[in-house]
Design a protein around this motif. Structure first.
Motif, PDB file in Angstrom:
ATOM      1  N   ALA A 153       3.944  -0.647   9.041  1.00  0.00           N
ATOM      2  CA  ALA A 153       3.165   0.533   8.669  1.00  0.00           C
ATOM      3  C   ALA A 153       3.804   1.788   9.253  1.00  0.00           C
ATOM      4  O   ALA A 153       4.131   1.833  10.438  1.00  0.00           O
ATOM      5  CB  ALA A 153       1.734   0.407   9.183  1.00  0.00           C
TER       6      ALA A 153
ATOM      7  N   SER B  25       2.942   4.532   4.526  1.00  0.00           N
ATOM      8  CA  SER B  25       3.512   3.379   3.837  1.00  0.00           C
ATOM      9  C   SER B  25       3.117   2.103   4.554  1.00  0.00           C
ATOM     10  O   SER B  25       3.043   2.082   5.790  1.00  0.00           O
ATOM     11  CB  SER B  25       5.041   3.508   3.822  1.00  0.00           C
ATOM     12  N   VAL B  26       2.852   1.068   3.787  1.00  0.00           N
ATOM     13  CA  VAL B  26       2.637  -0.271   4.335  1.00  0.00           C
ATOM     14  C   VAL B  26       3.428  -1.233   3.475  1.00  0.00           C
ATOM     15  O   VAL B  26       3.272  -1.248   2.253  1.00  0.00           O
ATOM     16  CB  VAL B  26       1.148  -0.691   4.309  1.00  0.00           C
TER      17      VAL B  26
ATOM     18  N   SER C 209       0.835  -1.204   0.000  1.00  0.00           N
ATOM     19  CA  SER C 209       0.000   0.000   0.000  1.00  0.00           C
ATOM     20  C   SER C 209       0.860   1.240   0.000  1.00  0.00           C
ATOM     21  O   SER C 209       2.011   1.219   0.376  1.00  0.00           O
ATOM     22  CB  SER C 209      -0.887   0.009   1.238  1.00  0.00           C
TER      23      SER C 209
ATOM     24  N   THR D 233       3.146   5.785   9.941  1.00  0.00           N
ATOM     25  CA  THR D 233       2.053   6.749  10.063  1.00  0.00           C
ATOM     26  C   THR D 233       2.587   8.104  10.519  1.00  0.00           C
ATOM     27  O   THR D 233       3.667   8.193  11.112  1.00  0.00           O
ATOM     28  CB  THR D 233       0.985   6.273  11.071  1.00  0.00           C
TER      29      THR D 233
ATOM     30  N   LEU E 150       3.268  -7.015   8.506  1.00  0.00           N
ATOM     31  CA  LEU E 150       3.210  -5.691   7.905  1.00  0.00           C
ATOM     32  C   LEU E 150       4.050  -4.714   8.704  1.00  0.00           C
ATOM     33  O   LEU E 150       4.177  -4.839   9.928  1.00  0.00           O
ATOM     34  CB  LEU E 150       1.771  -5.176   7.865  1.00  0.00           C
TER      35      LEU E 150
ATOM     36  N   LEU F 112      -1.694   7.302   6.953  1.00  0.00           N
ATOM     37  CA  LEU F 112      -0.882   6.114   6.688  1.00  0.00           C
ATOM     38  C   LEU F 112       0.014   6.484   5.525  1.00  0.00           C
ATOM     39  O   LEU F 112      -0.468   6.845   4.448  1.00  0.00           O
ATOM     40  CB  LEU F 112      -1.786   4.935   6.326  1.00  0.00           C
TER      41      LEU F 112
ATOM     42  N   GLN G 293      -5.379  -2.819   3.768  1.00  0.00           N
ATOM     43  CA  GLN G 293      -4.667  -2.601   2.512  1.00  0.00           C
ATOM     44  C   GLN G 293      -4.079  -3.874   1.928  1.00  0.00           C
ATOM     45  O   GLN G 293      -3.503  -3.840   0.842  1.00  0.00           O
ATOM     46  CB  GLN G 293      -3.538  -1.570   2.721  1.00  0.00           C
TER      47      GLN G 293
ATOM     48  N   ALA H 124      -4.091  -0.307   8.043  1.00  0.00           N
ATOM     49  CA  ALA H 124      -2.967  -0.993   7.390  1.00  0.00           C
ATOM     50  C   ALA H 124      -3.386  -2.397   6.938  1.00  0.00           C
ATOM     51  O   ALA H 124      -3.101  -2.797   5.807  1.00  0.00           O
ATOM     52  CB  ALA H 124      -1.771  -1.069   8.334  1.00  0.00           C
ATOM     53  N   CYS H 125      -4.072  -3.131   7.801  1.00  0.00           N
ATOM     54  CA  CYS H 125      -4.489  -4.499   7.459  1.00  0.00           C
ATOM     55  C   CYS H 125      -5.523  -4.492   6.336  1.00  0.00           C
ATOM     56  O   CYS H 125      -5.593  -5.440   5.561  1.00  0.00           O
ATOM     57  CB  CYS H 125      -5.013  -5.231   8.685  1.00  0.00           C
TER      58      CYS H 125
ATOM     59  N   LYS I  11       5.297  -5.401   3.486  1.00  0.00           N
ATOM     60  CA  LYS I  11       5.392  -6.696   4.135  1.00  0.00           C
ATOM     61  C   LYS I  11       6.870  -6.999   4.331  1.00  0.00           C
ATOM     62  O   LYS I  11       7.664  -6.874   3.398  1.00  0.00           O
ATOM     63  CB  LYS I  11       4.745  -7.768   3.255  1.00  0.00           C
TER      64      LYS I  11
ATOM     65  N   CYS J 185      -1.564  -8.945  11.380  1.00  0.00           N
ATOM     66  CA  CYS J 185      -2.988  -8.726  11.098  1.00  0.00           C
ATOM     67  C   CYS J 185      -3.845  -9.900  11.569  1.00  0.00           C
ATOM     68  O   CYS J 185      -4.936  -9.679  12.104  1.00  0.00           O
ATOM     69  CB  CYS J 185      -3.203  -8.496   9.605  1.00  0.00           C
TER      70      CYS J 185
END
Length: 153
Positions: free
Chosen positions: A85, A74-75, A51, A87, A83, A72, A150, A147-148, A77, A104
């Motif tokens: 994230a 940036s997200v 994301s 913020t 993840l 948010l 996304q 975040a989850c 893996k 998540c």
């Protein structure tokens, strides 16, 4: 042993940081944490951007902190499938940044970076601690939910 995450993906994004106060709801515990110096080659690998890779920030609400704005940024893996994230909180005294590692499936998180500037937040914490449960209404709860959401399909 977990490797600290040093690299973050910000494609096409230029962010400007300014002074700030930490989120009073859920980030105050992070103010005393120390930063870690990571040797080259020890950083964690980001395996997939899920994301915000276009540089578009995603705004979200935090009920317990309604006078501040949250985005948010940036997200991604990480190599462990969790993840990461990033913020930003912008309130009356400026902006602050947080980087959370998120599970998540289990709805758990931990801070792995924070600071008054994006560069400070991207510096891995020496002692990030263990994953914690979410408190409904907190900034972490809202950040984890957005975040989850996304995650692809």
């Amino acid at each position: 042993m977990r490797k600290p995450l040093l690299s973050f993906v910000f494609l096409g994004t230029a962010l400007v940081a300014c002074g700030a106060e930490p989120d009073k709801v859920s980030e105050s515990a992070g103010t005393e944490r120390q930063k870690d110096n990571v040797e080259p080659g020890q950083e964690g690998e980001i395996t997939e951007t899920v994301s915000a890779a276009t540089g578009q920030e995603i705004a979200f609400d935090v009920p317990a902190d309604s006078r501040a704005e949250y985005q948010l940024l940036s997200v991604v893996k990480n190599d462990e499938g969790l993840l990461v994230a990033t913020t930003r909180r912008t309130g009356s005294s400026g902006s602050s940044y947080s980087v959370r590692e998120i599970d998540c499936a289990r709805q758990l998180f931990r801070y792995i970076g924070d600071g008054d500037t994006l560069d400070q937040a991207m510096t891995p914490l020496q002692n990030p601690g263990t994953m914690a449960t979410l408190v409904a209404g907190s900034s972490s709860h809202a950040a984890v939910q957005i975040a989850c959401s996304q995650l692809p399909g």
